[in-house]
Design a protein around this motif. Structure first.
Motif, PDB file in Angstrom:
ATOM      1  N   ARG A 174       0.823  -1.214   0.000  1.00 47.10           N
ATOM      2  CA  ARG A 174       0.000   0.000   0.000  1.00 47.10           C
ATOM      3  C   ARG A 174       0.856   1.263   0.000  1.00 47.10           C
ATOM      4  NH1 ARG A 174      -5.432  -0.303   0.819  1.00 47.10           N
ATOM      5  NH2 ARG A 174      -6.282  -2.350   1.336  1.00 47.10           N
ATOM      6  N   THR A 175       1.997   1.218   0.653  1.00 48.94           N
ATOM      7  CA  THR A 175       2.867   2.402   0.719  1.00 48.94           C
ATOM      8  C   THR A 175       3.816   2.496  -0.461  1.00 48.94           C
ATOM      9  OG1 THR A 175       4.475   1.181   2.078  1.00 48.94           O
ATOM     10  CG2 THR A 175       2.761   2.449   3.236  1.00 48.94           C
ATOM     11  N   GLY A 176       3.878   1.461  -1.285  1.00 43.31           N
ATOM     12  CA  GLY A 176       4.784   1.475  -2.427  1.00 43.31           C
ATOM     13  C   GLY A 176       6.171   0.962  -2.127  1.00 43.31           C
ATOM     14  N   TRP A 177       6.411   0.573  -0.884  1.00 47.08           N
ATOM     15  CA  TRP A 177       7.711   0.025  -0.534  1.00 47.08           C
ATOM     16  C   TRP A 177       7.947  -1.310  -1.242  1.00 47.08           C
ATOM     17  CZ3 TRP A 177       9.282  -4.006   3.111  1.00 47.08           C
ATOM     18  CH2 TRP A 177      10.653  -3.993   3.377  1.00 47.08           C
ATOM     19  N   ILE A 178       6.860  -2.046  -1.475  1.00 49.00           N
ATOM     20  CA  ILE A 178       6.894  -3.285  -2.255  1.00 49.00           C
ATOM     21  C   ILE A 178       6.075  -3.051  -3.513  1.00 49.00           C
ATOM     22  CG2 ILE A 178       6.332  -5.741  -2.320  1.00 49.00           C
ATOM     23  CD1 ILE A 178       6.536  -5.802   0.694  1.00 49.00           C
ATOM     24  N   SER A 179       6.660  -3.293  -4.670  1.00 49.23           N
ATOM     25  CA  SER A 179       5.953  -3.073  -5.927  1.00 49.23           C
ATOM     26  C   SER A 179       4.840  -4.098  -6.105  1.00 49.23           C
ATOM     27  CB  SER A 179       6.933  -3.168  -7.099  1.00 49.23           C
ATOM     28  OG  SER A 179       6.240  -3.171  -8.329  1.00 49.23           O
ATOM     29  N   ASN A 180       3.698  -3.636  -6.631  1.00 50.42           N
ATOM     30  CA  ASN A 180       2.590  -4.553  -6.911  1.00 50.42           C
ATOM     31  C   ASN A 180       2.912  -5.517  -8.047  1.00 50.42           C
ATOM     32  OD1 ASN A 180       0.778  -3.632  -4.942  1.00 50.42           O
ATOM     33  ND2 ASN A 180       0.136  -1.915  -6.234  1.00 50.42           N
ATOM     34  N   LEU A 181       3.982  -5.222  -8.800  1.00 55.47           N
ATOM     35  CA  LEU A 181       4.431  -6.155  -9.830  1.00 55.47           C
ATOM     36  C   LEU A 181       5.265  -7.286  -9.234  1.00 55.47           C
ATOM     37  CD1 LEU A 181       5.486  -3.650 -12.643  1.00 55.47           C
ATOM     38  CD2 LEU A 181       3.367  -4.984 -12.471  1.00 55.47           C
ATOM     39  N   THR A 182       5.664  -7.105  -7.974  1.00 56.24           N
ATOM     40  CA  THR A 182       6.439  -8.138  -7.280  1.00 56.24           C
ATOM     41  C   THR A 182       5.553  -8.993  -6.404  1.00 56.24           C
ATOM     42  OG1 THR A 182       8.356  -6.657  -7.248  1.00 56.24           O
ATOM     43  CG2 THR A 182       8.400  -8.549  -5.750  1.00 56.24           C
ATOM     44  N   LEU A 183       4.752  -8.342  -5.578  1.00 56.65           N
ATOM     45  CA  LEU A 183       3.811  -9.037  -4.695  1.00 56.65           C
ATOM     46  C   LEU A 183       2.464  -8.332  -4.755  1.00 56.65           C
ATOM     47  CD1 LEU A 183       5.878  -9.767  -1.436  1.00 56.65           C
ATOM     48  CD2 LEU A 183       5.073 -11.441  -3.110  1.00 56.65           C
ATOM     49  N   PRO A 184       1.377  -9.068  -4.880  1.00 52.59           N
ATOM     50  CA  PRO A 184       0.061  -8.429  -4.826  1.00 52.59           C
ATOM     51  C   PRO A 184      -0.325  -8.126  -3.381  1.00 52.59           C
ATOM     52  CG  PRO A 184      -0.211 -10.783  -5.070  1.00 52.59           C
ATOM     53  CD  PRO A 184       1.271 -10.515  -5.091  1.00 52.59           C
ATOM     54  N   ARG A 185      -1.292  -7.252  -3.220  1.00 49.67           N
ATOM     55  CA  ARG A 185      -1.784  -6.975  -1.878  1.00 49.67           C
ATOM     56  C   ARG A 185      -2.487  -8.210  -1.318  1.00 49.67           C
ATOM     57  NH1 ARG A 185      -4.624  -0.999  -2.409  1.00 49.67           N
ATOM     58  NH2 ARG A 185      -2.729   0.152  -3.016  1.00 49.67           N
ATOM     59  N   PRO A 186      -2.202  -8.576  -0.075  1.00 44.41           N
ATOM     60  CA  PRO A 186      -2.937  -9.695   0.532  1.00 44.41           C
ATOM     61  C   PRO A 186      -4.448  -9.503   0.508  1.00 44.41           C
ATOM     62  CG  PRO A 186      -1.014  -9.164   1.850  1.00 44.41           C
ATOM     63  CD  PRO A 186      -1.120  -8.101   0.801  1.00 44.41           C
ATOM     64  N   SER A 187      -4.918  -8.262   0.636  1.00 46.07           N
ATOM     65  CA  SER A 187      -6.356  -8.014   0.587  1.00 46.07           C
ATOM     66  C   SER A 187      -6.913  -8.343  -0.790  1.00 46.07           C
ATOM     67  CB  SER A 187      -6.660  -6.558   0.950  1.00 46.07           C
ATOM     68  OG  SER A 187      -5.954  -5.660   0.095  1.00 46.07           O
ATOM     69  N   ALA A 188      -6.137  -8.059  -1.863  1.00 46.92           N
ATOM     70  CA  ALA A 188      -6.594  -8.394  -3.215  1.00 46.92           C
ATOM     71  C   ALA A 188      -6.601  -9.907  -3.422  1.00 46.92           C
ATOM     72  CB  ALA A 188      -5.686  -7.724  -4.238  1.00 46.92           C
ATOM     73  N   VAL A 189      -5.612 -10.595  -2.865  1.00 46.77           N
ATOM     74  CA  VAL A 189      -5.588 -12.063  -2.947  1.00 46.77           C
ATOM     75  C   VAL A 189      -6.786 -12.646  -2.197  1.00 46.77           C
ATOM     76  CG1 VAL A 189      -4.287 -14.137  -2.335  1.00 46.77           C
ATOM     77  CG2 VAL A 189      -3.083 -12.128  -3.197  1.00 46.77           C
ATOM     78  N   LEU A 190      -7.106 -12.063  -1.036  1.00 50.35           N
ATOM     79  CA  LEU A 190      -8.260 -12.523  -0.276  1.00 50.35           C
ATOM     80  C   LEU A 190      -9.547 -12.315  -1.058  1.00 50.35           C
ATOM     81  CD1 LEU A 190      -9.362 -13.632   2.400  1.00 50.35           C
ATOM     82  CD2 LEU A 190      -9.468 -11.276   3.244  1.00 50.35           C
ATOM     83  N   GLU A 191      -9.653 -11.193  -1.767  1.00 55.31           N
ATOM     84  CA  GLU A 191     -10.840 -10.935  -2.587  1.00 55.31           C
ATOM     85  C   GLU A 191     -10.934 -11.953  -3.730  1.00 55.31           C
ATOM     86  OE1 GLU A 191     -14.312  -9.169  -3.951  1.00 55.31           O
ATOM     87  OE2 GLU A 191     -13.242  -8.929  -2.031  1.00 55.31           O
ATOM     88  N   THR A 192      -9.791 -12.267  -4.341  1.00 53.08           N
ATOM     89  CA  THR A 192      -9.784 -13.289  -5.391  1.00 53.08           C
ATOM     90  C   THR A 192     -10.206 -14.641  -4.843  1.00 53.08           C
ATOM     91  OG1 THR A 192      -7.988 -12.121  -6.532  1.00 53.08           O
ATOM     92  CG2 THR A 192      -8.332 -14.430  -7.106  1.00 53.08           C
ATOM     93  N   PHE A 193      -9.715 -14.964  -3.651  1.00 56.99           N
ATOM     94  CA  PHE A 193     -10.086 -16.232  -3.026  1.00 56.99           C
ATOM     95  C   PHE A 193     -11.587 -16.274  -2.727  1.00 56.99           C
ATOM     96  CE2 PHE A 193     -10.231 -19.269   0.521  1.00 56.99           C
ATOM     97  CZ  PHE A 193      -9.514 -20.314  -0.029  1.00 56.99           C
ATOM     98  N   ARG A 194     -12.126 -15.138  -2.294  1.00 55.17           N
ATOM     99  CA  ARG A 194     -13.571 -15.075  -2.017  1.00 55.17           C
ATOM    100  C   ARG A 194     -14.374 -15.282  -3.293  1.00 55.17           C
ATOM    101  NH1 ARG A 194     -17.637 -11.431  -2.007  1.00 55.17           N
ATOM    102  NH2 ARG A 194     -16.283  -9.801  -2.856  1.00 55.17           N
ATOM    103  N   ASN A 195     -13.902 -14.706  -4.393  1.00 60.25           N
ATOM    104  CA  ASN A 195     -14.590 -14.903  -5.675  1.00 60.25           C
ATOM    105  C   ASN A 195     -14.537 -16.363  -6.117  1.00 60.25           C
ATOM    106  OD1 ASN A 195     -15.240 -12.190  -5.877  1.00 60.25           O
ATOM    107  ND2 ASN A 195     -13.381 -11.658  -7.023  1.00 60.25           N
ATOM    108  N   LEU A 196     -13.410 -17.022  -5.844  1.00 61.25           N
ATOM    109  CA  LEU A 196     -13.312 -18.445  -6.174  1.00 61.25           C
ATOM    110  C   LEU A 196     -14.374 -19.249  -5.438  1.00 61.25           C
ATOM    111  CD1 LEU A 196      -9.465 -19.195  -6.209  1.00 61.25           C
ATOM    112  CD2 LEU A 196     -11.058 -19.476  -8.103  1.00 61.25           C
ATOM    113  N   ILE A 197     -14.585 -18.921  -4.173  1.00 60.33           N
ATOM    114  CA  ILE A 197     -15.593 -19.634  -3.382  1.00 60.33           C
ATOM    115  C   ILE A 197     -16.987 -19.338  -3.905  1.00 60.33           C
ATOM    116  CG2 ILE A 197     -16.599 -19.882  -1.080  1.00 60.33           C
ATOM    117  CD1 ILE A 197     -13.858 -19.257   0.081  1.00 60.33           C
ATOM    118  N   GLU A 198     -17.272 -18.070  -4.178  1.00 57.07           N
ATOM    119  CA  GLU A 198     -18.622 -17.678  -4.599  1.00 57.07           C
ATOM    120  C   GLU A 198     -18.987 -18.264  -5.957  1.00 57.07           C
ATOM    121  OE1 GLU A 198     -18.645 -13.456  -4.461  1.00 57.07           O
ATOM    122  OE2 GLU A 198     -18.940 -13.356  -2.272  1.00 57.07           O
TER     123      GLU A 198
END
Length: 264
Positions: A40-64
């Protein structure tokens, strides 16, 4: 002075592992929080690691959408069948190697030759032998779990205290009774420890097998996400695999606590 007897603590009790609840979960929470803050602060590039919250949202979509079970159920089935074949054969072969010198002389060189071979390299050969469907996937996982299980099992049998075996012989126990009452219980801790490694290898080979000719499965899902450079979906698949590893390790730990209560 009181005549009430006092319990004397076991000297080696300090070396016995104690269950400490919550620490492992806390480590995961802190690590995920640091990654979330860094992305979120840009210290880690989103091209390197995605946000855990975005991964959680993807996981929720997989379940739904129901896609989670479409991918999970085939993977669990392949892992269960392949691991059951490899581990059962590995335990049987390992016990035979540990008990019979003739079997040891014939099997140990064979296992030593098979063990260092990267099993993933054999996948094209298994596809030729068993076809691109489920047979090749079962065979790859079975072979991958067989060799470490054999090594762990005969090593565990070798490490059984020989004093206990000689004691059983001095009491006139039959060969079968010694194996059933002394050797197998004494080897069980080492066998169960080896299963953790074997199943972990099985999960790795499962992913490799599903990346070739599988429509559904965690490996196929990760391959598709990687080809599209969809990091959220890719890491969601990695989280599923990690959870599967934690689950299998927990099941083995539960079995250890039930069948090895005599070690306490």
């Amino acid at each position: 002075m009181s005549d009430t007897p006092k319990d004397v603590p076991f000297r080696g009790g300090g070396f016995r592992p104690r269950r400490v609840r919550g620490v492992g979960l806390a480590v995961f929470v802190v690590l995920i929080a640091l990654i979330e803050w860094g992305t979120r602060t840009g210290w880690i590039s989103n091209l390197t690691l995605p946000r855990p919250s975005a991964v959680l949202e993807t996981f929720r979509n997989l379940i739904e959408t129901g896609l989670l079970w479409k991918h999970m159920l085939p993977s669990l089935s392949r892992l269960a069948v392949g691991s059951a074949l490899g581990i059962s054969a590995g335990v049987a072969a390992g016990v035979m190697i540990g008990l019979f010198s003739l079997v040891r002389a014939g099997m140990v060189p064979l296992v030593a030759a098979l063990f260092p071979i990267p099993k993933i390299a054999l996948l094209p050969l298994f596809v030729i032998w068993f076809g691109i469907d489920e047979g090749s996937k079962y065979a790859l996982i079975a072979l991958g779990t067989f060799t470490p299980t054999v090594v762990a099992t005969y090593g565990a049998v070798d490490n059984v205290d020989r004093t206990l075996i000689r004691m059983g012989q001095s009491f006139g126990l039959s060969w079968a009774s010694i194996v059933r009452k002394i050797v197998l219980p004494g080897a069980l801790p080492g066998i169960l420890s080896g299963l953790r490694v074997s199943i972990a290898i099985g999960i790795i080979l499962l992913v490799a097998a599903e990346m070739l000719g599988a429509q559904y499965g965690i490996g196929a899902y990760i391959l598709e996400a990687g080809s599209l450079y969809d990091l959220e979906r890719l890491f969601a698949g990695v989280v599923i695999l990690s959870g599967l590893g934690v689950l299998t390790s927990g099941v083995i730990g539960w079995v250890e606590r039930r069948v090895l209560a005599w070690r306490v």
